[in-house]
Design a protein around this motif. Structure first.
Motif, PDB file in Angstrom:
ATOM      1  N   GLY A   1       2.133  -5.428  -4.463  1.00 27.38           N
ATOM      2  CA  GLY A   1       1.121  -4.495  -4.952  1.00 27.38           C
ATOM      3  C   GLY A   1       0.947  -3.303  -4.034  1.00 27.38           C
ATOM      4  O   GLY A   1       0.915  -2.146  -4.486  1.00 27.38           O
TER       5      GLY A   1
ATOM      6  N   LEU B   1       1.970   0.774  -4.735  1.00 26.34           N
ATOM      7  CA  LEU B   1       1.016   1.870  -4.618  1.00 26.34           C
ATOM      8  C   LEU B   1       1.452   2.905  -3.584  1.00 26.34           C
ATOM      9  O   LEU B   1       1.226   4.108  -3.759  1.00 26.34           O
ATOM     10  CB  LEU B   1      -0.368   1.329  -4.251  1.00 26.34           C
ATOM     11  CG  LEU B   1      -1.096   0.517  -5.321  1.00 26.34           C
ATOM     12  CD1 LEU B   1      -2.434   0.015  -4.782  1.00 26.34           C
ATOM     13  CD2 LEU B   1      -1.331   1.345  -6.581  1.00 26.34           C
TER      14      LEU B   1
ATOM     15  N   PHE C   1       2.203   3.041  -9.968  1.00 25.89           N
ATOM     16  CA  PHE C   1       0.758   2.970  -9.743  1.00 25.89           C
ATOM     17  C   PHE C   1       0.093   1.915 -10.634  1.00 25.89           C
ATOM     18  O   PHE C   1      -0.622   1.038 -10.131  1.00 25.89           O
ATOM     19  CB  PHE C   1       0.111   4.344  -9.947  1.00 25.89           C
ATOM     20  CG  PHE C   1       0.456   5.338  -8.878  1.00 25.89           C
ATOM     21  CD1 PHE C   1       0.268   5.058  -7.542  1.00 25.89           C
ATOM     22  CD2 PHE C   1       0.980   6.584  -9.199  1.00 25.89           C
ATOM     23  CE1 PHE C   1       0.588   5.965  -6.544  1.00 25.89           C
ATOM     24  CE2 PHE C   1       1.310   7.505  -8.221  1.00 25.89           C
ATOM     25  CZ  PHE C   1       1.107   7.194  -6.899  1.00 25.89           C
ATOM     26  N   PRO C   2       0.284   1.957 -11.972  1.00 27.51           N
ATOM     27  CA  PRO C   2      -0.317   0.883 -12.783  1.00 27.51           C
ATOM     28  C   PRO C   2       0.279  -0.484 -12.472  1.00 27.51           C
ATOM     29  O   PRO C   2      -0.439  -1.496 -12.543  1.00 27.51           O
ATOM     30  CB  PRO C   2      -0.017   1.314 -14.224  1.00 27.51           C
ATOM     31  CG  PRO C   2       1.082   2.316 -14.133  1.00 27.51           C
ATOM     32  CD  PRO C   2       0.916   3.001 -12.820  1.00 27.51           C
TER      33      PRO C   2
ATOM     34  N   ALA D   1      -1.513  -1.667  -9.344  1.00 25.20           N
ATOM     35  CA  ALA D   1      -2.886  -2.069  -9.654  1.00 25.20           C
ATOM     36  C   ALA D   1      -2.907  -3.417 -10.366  1.00 25.20           C
ATOM     37  O   ALA D   1      -3.764  -4.277 -10.094  1.00 25.20           O
ATOM     38  CB  ALA D   1      -3.557  -1.000 -10.519  1.00 25.20           C
TER      39      ALA D   1
ATOM     40  N   ALA E   1      -4.599  -6.934  -9.109  1.00 29.25           N
ATOM     41  CA  ALA E   1      -5.533  -7.674  -9.950  1.00 29.25           C
ATOM     42  C   ALA E   1      -5.121  -9.142 -10.048  1.00 29.25           C
ATOM     43  O   ALA E   1      -5.972 -10.052  -9.977  1.00 29.25           O
ATOM     44  CB  ALA E   1      -5.618  -7.041 -11.340  1.00 29.25           C
TER      45      ALA E   1
END
Length: 503
Positions: free
Chosen positions: A228, A232, A251-252, A255, A259
């Protein structure tokens, strides 16, 4: 011996050293701060030597950029895992192993004959630095109690602020003294004797902590968090070569991975497992979530503006790397002076100190930009010095007090992981700032006017916006912190009494 870690009901600390405190704790602190200074200095000191490296190794600009960005990447990737390992198997052990690896990698980087070997050495050096960093804050929590902890964190904050601000100055001095096409190698070689002395002193002074039980490392958590953070940071690190445009989809993905990491850590905690990062640090530890968010927002501006200033002074005003570094030295001086004093005030003023510091940073940077935009010629450096000094005073009241306030209620057994997560937030914020603010600077220059002063104002102004966002969050946390805390039941006491023996 036992180290008393009990806090009072309002989060205050007893004044003076705890009974049975290690008499060598202050000397041990200087050992850890020396190692921390070297590892943080290497984030910025190398930047001024990149042109020399590129010429000597006959390589391209994107390749040489990995000497800086690769270090920052691996530094951030290992922080939380290294902090957790320190909690589980001993901070002294991880600190010494990481310091030895850092020294060896520094020597390898200095001796690298090709750009490929140099980048590999820097990646390994960044990982070693990332293993060192969380042990610093964890050892402070382990060794110090009461008002001494605030003073120790003040010195830690001064180390962070000075190392970031004086890197270009020290790099310029080394290049001036080590003249010639191979002079850049001393940027790395200088770490070897300093690190070797710190290692020998660490063997003697750092306390051994006997682990109370064998703990398992959360490998799934390590994988999820690492992937993760990598997703990023990678587009930001490659921003100069179009990384954000080409790799925006990371990026998504990043994220989403974070999560899933949060879900997995909650699940592991619910079934009595040993998570990499206990979610109760965020949900139940007062001030931790806000402190980590303040750190991330502040480092967006704090890390990015120095690259913008360097670009402005060197490209816009024609300064040498050394003179460019000296131009922002007032900020470093103010930061060092304020950080030591702030460590003594944080127990009394709490989050209010961070609020005042952030306001001073915004005013100081804003004033410096206004002066640099309006004042004539070379006199701008002299006119901007008081404003930069004010900003430095504010910065000294932000970094170390925020670390103290963020970690004050963290259990000592989780100090390494908590410190690693806090510094990961700082590194992520720093990655955003160092990618976005110089990028914005170049965008303004590319409009065709080549107006360096407007580019400076817009780029640094964007960093000030991030500082103001951190200020708003700090004000909210300060107002909430003034509310009385409910009495804590014995089972909820966040601190423990680790058994500490001398080596």
């Amino acid at each position: 011996m036992e180290l008393d870690a009990q806090a009072d009901g309002r989060g205050g600390r007893a004044q003076g050293p705890a009974e049975g405190a290690d008499p060598r704790r202050w000397r041990a602190l200087w050992v850890t701060l020396t190692a921390g200074f070297m590892s943080l200095l290497d984030v910025t000191i190398v930047a001024v030597a990149l042109p020399s490296m590129q010429r000597a190794l006959h390589t391209s600009a994107p390749s040489i950029q990995w000497v800086v960005s690769g270090y920052a990447l691996t530094f951030a990737l290992v922080l939380v895992t290294a902090g957790r390992l320190g909690d589980a198997i001993g901070r002294r052990r991880i600190f010494l192993l990481a310091l030895a690896a850092f020294v060896l990698c520094s020597a390898a980087a200095g001796a690298a004959p090709t750009i490929t070997l140099l980048v590999v050495a820097r990646l390994a050096q960044g990982a070693a630095a990332g293993c060192l960093a969380p042990q610093n804050s964890a050892l402070i929590q382990q060794l110090f109690r009461g008002a001494e902890r605030g003073r120790a964190f003040g010195l830690f904050g001064a180390t962070v602020g000075i190392s970031s601000a004086v890197g270009p100055v020290i790099g310029g001095l080394i290049l001036m003294l080590a003249d010639g096409p191979q002079g850049w190698r001393w940027i790395f070689y200088v770490n070897v004797p300093v690190g070797a002395v710190a290692f020998l002193l660490g063997l003697r002074l750092l306390p051994k902590v006997a682990p109370r039980r064998r703990e398992r490392l959360d490998l799934r958590g390590v994988l999820l968090l690492g992937c993760g953070v990598l997703a990023l940071m990678l587009p930001l690190i490659l921003a100069e070569s179009g990384g954000v445009r080409r790799l925006w989809w990371l990026f998504p993905l990043g994220a989403g991975l974070l999560a899933v990491f949060a879900w997995w850590e909650r699940r592991l905690t619910a079934v009595g497992g040993q998570p990499l990062l206990d979610p109760r640090l965020v949900t139940s530890t007062r001030g931790y979530a806000a402190g980590a968010a303040i750190a991330a927002l502040y480092f967006v501006g704090f890390s990015g503006v120095w690259l913008v200033f360097a670009l402005y002074f060197q490209n816009g005003e024609g300064f040498s790397p050394l003179r460019s570094g000296l131009a922002v030295t007032p900020f470093a001086i103010g930061s060092a002076a304020a950080a030591v004093v702030a460590g003594r005030l944080v127990e009394r003023l709490g989050r209010l100190l961070t609020v005042c510091g952030l306001a001073a940073v915004a005013l100081g940077l804003g004033g410096a930009v206004l002066i640099l935009r309006l004042a004539p010629g070379d006199t701008t450096v002299w006119y901007s010095a008081p404003a930069l000094f004010l900003g430095g005073l504010g910065s000294g009241c932000v970094i170390s007090p925020n670390v103290t306030m963020t970690l004050r209620d963290v259990p000592v057994r989780m100090a390494g992981a908590a410190g690693g997560a806090l510094q990961t937030a700082q590194r992520l914020g720093g990655a955003v700032g160092t990618a976005a603010l110089p990028g914005l600077f170049y965008v303004v220059l590319g409009t065709g006017r080549h107006d360096f002063r407007s580019a400076l104002a817009i780029a640094v102004g964007s960093g000030i916006v991030a500082v103001l966002c951190a200020l708003a969050l700090a004000v909210h946390d300060w107002l909430r912190d003034r509310e009385p805390r409910p009495p804590r039941r014995p089972s909820e006491t966040p601190h423990e009494h680790p058994h500490v023996s001398r080596p």
